[in-house]
Design an enzyme around this catalytic site. Structure first.
Site, short mmCIF file in Angstrom:
data_model
loop_
_atom_site.label_atom_id
_atom_site.label_comp_id
_atom_site.label_asym_id
_atom_site.label_seq_id
_atom_site.Cartn_x
_atom_site.Cartn_y
_atom_site.Cartn_z
N ASN A 161 0.97 -0.40 -0.42
CA ASN A 161 0.27 0.07 0.08
C ASN A 161 0.62 0.99 0.30
OD1 ASN A 161 0.96 -0.37 2.73
ND2 ASN A 161 -1.18 0.11 3.70
N CYS B 228 -2.88 1.52 6.87
CA CYS B 228 -2.98 0.82 7.93
C CYS B 228 -3.84 2.06 9.47
CB CYS B 228 -1.79 0.33 8.78
SG CYS B 228 -0.36 2.27 8.49
N LYS C 118 12.52 -8.22 0.92
CA LYS C 118 11.79 -9.19 0.39
C LYS C 118 10.69 -8.65 0.49
CE LYS C 118 7.80 -10.44 0.64
NZ LYS C 118 6.91 -10.09 -0.74
N GLU D 152 -10.38 -4.23 8.90
CA GLU D 152 -9.87 -2.78 8.30
C GLU D 152 -10.93 -3.41 6.82
OE1 GLU D 152 -5.47 -4.67 7.89
OE2 GLU D 152 -5.38 -2.05 8.18
N GLU E 76 4.92 -4.48 12.03
CA GLU E 76 3.77 -3.26 12.47
C GLU E 76 2.75 -3.11 10.92
OE1 GLU E 76 4.45 0.56 12.87
OE2 GLU E 76 6.48 0.53 13.50
P1 NAD Z 1 -0.05 -8.85 4.46
O1 NAD Z 1 0.65 -9.73 5.10
O2 NAD Z 1 -0.50 -10.14 3.44
O3 NAD Z 1 1.17 -8.52 3.02
C1 NAD Z 1 2.80 -7.95 3.55
C2 NAD Z 1 4.32 -8.84 2.98
O4 NAD Z 1 4.17 -9.68 3.96
C3 NAD Z 1 4.61 -8.81 1.61
O5 NAD Z 1 5.19 -8.18 0.98
C4 NAD Z 1 3.63 -10.36 1.44
O6 NAD Z 1 3.72 -10.78 0.29
C5 NAD Z 1 4.30 -10.56 2.48
N1 NAD Z 1 3.79 -12.32 2.98
C6 NAD Z 1 2.37 -12.82 2.87
N2 NAD Z 1 2.34 -13.83 3.52
C7 NAD Z 1 4.38 -14.27 3.77
C8 NAD Z 1 4.87 -15.46 4.24
N3 NAD Z 1 3.75 -16.46 4.82
N4 NAD Z 1 6.00 -15.13 4.77
C9 NAD Z 1 6.80 -14.02 4.76
N5 NAD Z 1 5.85 -12.72 4.14
C10 NAD Z 1 4.67 -13.04 3.28
O7 NAD Z 1 -0.18 -7.58 3.93
P2 NAD Z 1 -0.57 -6.61 2.55
O8 NAD Z 1 -2.13 -6.31 2.46
O9 NAD Z 1 -0.01 -6.48 1.70
O10 NAD Z 1 0.02 -5.43 3.57
C11 NAD Z 1 -1.47 -4.52 3.94
C12 NAD Z 1 -1.78 -4.55 5.20
O11 NAD Z 1 -0.78 -3.70 5.65
C13 NAD Z 1 -2.56 -3.94 6.33
O12 NAD Z 1 -2.98 -4.93 7.52
C14 NAD Z 1 -2.10 -2.72 6.75
O13 NAD Z 1 -2.63 -2.38 7.79
C15 NAD Z 1 -0.36 -3.22 6.86
N6 NAD Z 1 0.05 -2.34 7.34
C16 NAD Z 1 0.53 -0.97 8.39
C17 NAD Z 1 1.30 -0.64 8.25
C18 NAD Z 1 1.80 -0.27 9.74
O14 NAD Z 1 2.53 0.02 10.04
N7 NAD Z 1 1.24 -0.52 10.96
C19 NAD Z 1 1.74 0.39 7.24
C20 NAD Z 1 0.84 -0.32 6.00
C21 NAD Z 1 0.17 -1.36 6.23
#
Ligand code: NAD
Length: 497
Positions: free
Chosen positions: A169, A302, A192, A399, A268
């Protein structure tokens, strides 16, 4: 210039920008294809077209990246802090010079309007500038022991090779918020990037190389199978840290994986931000702040306001004004002039938003605007305001990650705080009031890592960003951001001199 010529020029520019982005894995200073030569596609969410094919790394590539990271660690840790800071400063300058190209790239892979992409590139670059300044301020301590007989020397040293995993995002800012402090602290990295938006990460890796980051300090492994990278690395005792931004579900899985070798973790995670409007609020400011807190990134943040709790005396006026403002926002491909709302990132995200809105409406919520997916091509969803939303609606508990503002009402401060805290998340909350006493009471009572007080935006490189409860562990940015990459070592000195 006629429309056809303008469209042709725009397409040509998009092709040029895409052509400049490296598509391989970066391992030990070499850009190379994935083992076996596999690739995966990246889509433009506004057109659903494939815009690039990127190397699809797997287990062997991940381990090669860790080898490179481990090999570079000692040399990088010994590199002068000033030099590390200068690499970051140069990366900041290069990103600033290339803001237009980087923003276009981000809009193409992620969908947000160009003006927002530019703002994100500037925000991301600012993390490099901030941590470039922090690199030369890593301090220690020296004191007399309580008995007076010994001396206490405290030093802070790089944690070591770190795995950085980022979400789609904020394709640039989330990278800079991790790479910046890791570089400043003297840690080497395996990055990654997200599968949906890897191009900004790859462009930034190129910029960091150009800025003088030595081979092996930053390794990048793009993949369509995230666990193929995280699995072998978490199982390898040479890795010392994992820093993750993404969903709470994946974060808690990684935390469990990190337990095997007792890694340092920074997480995060997801949010479910309440936006509180008290009876004494400045309503103009509250509506404007609501637009920012809800519509930045088309709601895919987020920090996005997820639940609007408005004092009963203002709820109707607030909802109507917010609906008028949101309905007036132009929807379209982020490269088109005047567009303020881009598409959602993919079909799955749009399906989730659609089903959350349908659930709320079935339970009795009133649609003031939107609640439709308007275009046949592109993953668009109209800005939506829902009034009189019942508390049991699914979107109050999870969310939304889309341009949907559900408005609930409350009667007194105690109820407002109870509703705001009634979630497992605790990233950020927003509160609008002109009463200082109420503001302080509410800020203290909210179970979150950050509060926007009469503001709809909290992101700032100088501030510690992070959450409480299921929203995470650790802070990024501010003067504490670098601590996530430093280990404290204490030396007890016998005073025999
Ligand atoms: P996601 O958890 O699906 O993926 C995040 C990252 O993790 C991606 O690079 C994805 O490829 C990787 N990933 C997925 N499964 C994995 C696994 N089994 N092992 C290792 N890596 C893995 O999240 P998303 O859909 O990409 O992002 C949206 C989420 O991120 C929302 O929940 C949002 O709130 C959160 N977010 C949090 C912050 C913060 O600072 N708190 C900032 C931005 C986004």
């Amino acid at each position: 210039m006629n429309d056809e010529v303008a469209v042709g020029q725009q397409l040509e520019r998009e092709r040029e920008v895409l052509a400049r982005v490296p598509r391989g894995l970066l391992i030990g200073g070499q850009w190379r294809p994935a083992t076996g030569g596999r690739t995966f596609p990246v889509h433009d969410p506004a057109t659903e077209e494939v815009i690039a094919e990127v190397a699809d790394g797997h287990e062997d590539d991940a381990l090669a990246a860790l080898d490179a990271s481990v090999g570079a660690q000692a040399g990088w840790a010994e590199t002068a802090p000033r030099r590390r800071g200068e690499v970051l400063r140069r990366a900041y300058e290069l990103m600033t010079e290339r803001v237009d190209d980087l923003a276009l790239l981000m809009t193409m892979e992620m969908g947000k309007p160009l003006a927002e992409s530019k703002a994100e590139v500037a925000y991301a670059a600012d993390f490099f500038r901030w941590f470039g300044e922090e690199a030369v301020r890593i301090s220690g301590d020296y004191k007399v022991s309580t008995s007076g007989a010994n001396r206490v020397l405290v030093m802070r040293q790089p944690v070591g090779p770190s795995l950085l995993i980022t979400p789609w995002n904020f394709p640039a800012a989330m990278v800079a918020r991790k790479v910046g402090p890791a570089v400043a602290a003297g840690c080497t990295m395996v990055l990654k990037p997200p599968q949906l938006t890897p191009l900004s990460s790859l462009a930034m890796a190129g910029i960091l190389e150009e800025a003088g980051l030595p081979p092996g300090a930053l390794n990048v492994v793009t993949t369509s199978r995230a666990s193929a990278v995280s699995g072998p690395l978490l199982a390898d005792s040479r890795l010392r840290k994992v820093s993750f931004t993404g969903s709470t579900e994946v974060g808690s899985m990684l935390m469990a994986g990190a337990a095997a070798h007792v890694l340092r973790v920074s997480l995060e995670l997801g949010g479910n931000a309440p936006f509180l409007v008290f009876a004494d609020a400045d309503l103009d400011a509250a509506v404007e702040g609501a637009l920012t807190a809800k519509m930045r990134n088309t709601g895919e943040a987020c920090t996005a306001a997820n639940r609007f709790y408005v004092h009963a005396s203002l709820a109707q006026e607030f909802s109507e004004r917010l609906a008028r403002a949101m309905a007036a926002m132009k929807l379209g491909r982020g490269t088109e002039p005047g567009v303020r709302v881009g598409p959602l990132v993919d079909e799955a995200q749009r399906a989730k938003v659609t089903s959350l809105v349908e659930d709320a409406v079935e339970r009795g919520a009133r649609v003031l605007c939107g609640a439709r997916a308007p275009r046949s091509r592109g993953w668009f969803y109209e800005p939506t305001v829902l009034a009189a939303v019942p508390e049991g609606a699914q979107l109050a508990g999870e969310e939304i990650f889309g341009p949907v503002a559900p408005v609930f009402s409350f009667e007194d401060d105690e109820e407002a705080v109870r509703l705001a805290n009634g979630t497992r998340y605790g990233l950020v909350a927003y509160a609008y009031t002109r009463d200082l006493g109420r503001a302080l009471r509410v800020c203290e009572a909210l179970e979150v890592g950050m509060v926007g007080l009469n503001r709809g935006l909290v992101s700032d490189p100088a501030a510690p960003f992070g959450g409480a409860k299921a929203s995470g562990i650790g802070r990024e940015g501010g003067s504490v951001g670098i601590d996530e990459y430093l280990e404290v070592k204490y030396v007890s000195i016998d005073k025999t001199w």
